[in-house]
Design an enzyme around this catalytic site. Structure first.
Site, PDB file in Angstrom:
ATOM      1  N   ALA A  39      37.834  40.409  51.204  1.00 56.58           N
ATOM      2  CA  ALA A  39      36.699  41.294  50.924  1.00 56.58           C
ATOM      3  C   ALA A  39      35.432  40.461  50.807  1.00 56.58           C
ATOM      4  CB  ALA A  39      36.942  42.047  49.623  1.00 56.58           C
TER       5      ALA A  39
ATOM      6  N   CYS B   1      36.688  48.897  48.052  1.00 55.19           N
ATOM      7  CA  CYS B   1      35.457  48.956  48.842  1.00 55.19           C
ATOM      8  C   CYS B   1      35.103  50.384  49.247  1.00 55.19           C
ATOM      9  CB  CYS B   1      35.543  48.073  50.092  1.00 55.19           C
ATOM     10  SG  CYS B   1      36.109  46.427  49.696  1.00 55.19           S
TER      11      CYS B   1
END
Lengths: 205, 241
Positions: free
Chosen positions: B148, B179
């Site tokens: 990420a 996310c």
């Protein structure tokens, strides 16, 4: 410095002046912009300036583009900071936004974090931030106090990309000290600044 | 031409808040004297479970309470992106860099972080790793995200960075929508390679990928603690003077 061929505001109206006017109006008229105002008659009849000489009536003939300004309604064109913000002011109040160079560099803006109305800003402090998916960029003010924020950006942050100089303005501020505007770059100077960044980095942007 | 030198600050397992405090010190240092240094690469493995949200948020107060009840910390940050998880088994990398010294724009920095993680996966034998365009920024193996990314930039100095799952307990991710991307999965190097991959194992190839991608050298903050991997870099730096 207003470039010939660029849009100039006359009161609330805009007209485009073609480069054919360039030989007619020397740069000195533009350099005196701080004390001159665009002839409002030209809003109705822009070609008047070609028909009637500027030197009539002591330099204020009906064809004059620039007339001496006695009031405080001074218009200015955008000035730029080295952080890629622009500001235009009318009577010491004006919108602030980011330049085309900055909005291209950011990519699609998905979120605008803006200060509250009434916040007093310091040059050194960030006044907000723009997020372009996973990357947040801080915003630094040219100066002063926030009088308005662009509410449209909450629903439509992409306005910053689509219309960075008009509908994508971020905040409006009052100038505490209008002479600070003099420290900022004109459009031409800002263009030179961008060129120098691009060649410094050596990579195409 | 001399490559810019980034300081390598390799931390062991530390609490996330300590990493943030160190990041803050580096930010102040670089913003105070812009242009003097290329910056620092902060690397660590989080000591405990922590969920973080970004500038736009990503966690409601109810979600926060639920996650805290699981025994995790919950922190808000000013980085881009929404909610994610950090914890043991994860390589957390926060490059605090002066983008102008490295000749980068913010978008190219994000792309470079993705490229580092992709390269690292390749070094580990995973050739299918790839970056995807927004809003799927990050590094993916199929429909599963292995790394990420979320960054922040002020006055050309970056903060935050990437989180690469080495042997992270992926169950922690079940409690959030990572996310904000509904319907996507999360994975780790251990999961993909079907063996236990530690953060320590991954650091040397990661540093290679970083130097290659950012076109820089890495100099250790504390040369007395350098492993053999780093000491020849320091010698080279000295000879170049």
């Amino acid at each position: 410095m207003v470039a010939y061929g660029s849009k100039i505001r006359i009161g609330d109206m805009q007209r485009v002046y073609h480069s054919s006017l360039a030989p007619v109006w020397p740069d000195v008229a533009i350099q005196s912009r701080n004390t001159f105002q665009l002839n409002p008659d030209l809003a109705q009849n822009p070609t008047q300036c070609l028909e009637s000489s500027a030197v009539e009536h002591g330099g204020c003939g009906s064809g004059t583009i620039w007339k001496p300004c006695t009031g405080s309604t001074l218009l200015s064109v955008p000035k730029f900071t080295d952080k890629h913000d622009w500001i235009t002011t009318e009577n010491g109040i004006g919108p602030v936004g980011i330049s085309n160079f900055a909005q291209e560099a950011l990519g699609d803006v998905v979120y605008c974090s803006l200060p509250e109305v009434g916040t007093k800003l310091n040059k050194q402090d960030e006044f907000g931030a723009l997020e372009s998916v996973k990357a947040v960029s801080e915003l630094y003010p040219p100066l002063s106090e926030v009088t308005e924020i662009n509410e449209a950006l909450a629903e439509n942050p992409g306005l910053v990309n689509k219309s960075c100089y008009e509908n994508g303005w971020l905040i409006k501020i009052t100038l505490n000290n209008p002479s600070e505007l003099g420290e900022l770059m004109s459009e031409k100077a800002y263009e030179k600044y961008i060129k120098s960044i691009r060649s410094e980095n050596g990579t195409p942007k | 031409m001399r490559l810019p030198a980034v300081r390598l600050v390799r931390l062991s397992r530390i609490p996330y808040t300590e990493l943030l405090a160190l990041q803050e010190r580096w930010l102040r240092r670089l913003q105070a004297e812009p242009g003097t240094e290329a910056g620092a690469l902060l690397l660590c493995e989080p000591a405990g479970p922590v969920y973080t949200s970004g500038l736009r948020g990503g966690l409601t107060p109810e979600e926060t309470a639920r996650l805290q009840a699981l025994g995790a910390e919950v922190r808000t940050t000013g980085r881009g992106g929404l909610a994610t998880f950090h914890g043991p088994g994860q390589l957390l990398c926060h490059p605090v860099l002066d983008l102008r010294r490295l000749g980068l724009r913010l978008r190219t920095h994000v792309a470079a972080l993705e490229a580092c993680a992709v390269r690292l996966c390749e070094f580990q034998g995973l050739s299918g790793a790839c970056a995807r365009p927004p809003p799927y920024t990050g590094v993916w193996l199929g429909e599963r995200k292995v790394c990420a990314i979320g960054v922040r930039c002020g006055r050309h100095i970056t903060s935050h960075g990437l989180a690469l799952n080495c042997s992270t307990d992926l169950v922690w991710f079940d409690h959030i929508v990572p996310c904000g991307l509904v319907g996507t999965g999360v994975t780790s190097l251990s999961e993909e390679l079907q063996r236990h991959v530690t953060v320590d194992e991954v650091i040397p190839p990661f540093l290679e990928a970083f130097k290659e991608t950012y076109k820089c050298t890495l100099i250790s903050e504390d040369s007395s603690n350098c492993s053999c991997y780093h000491s020849w870099e320091v010698l080279l730096e000295k000879h170049q003077d």
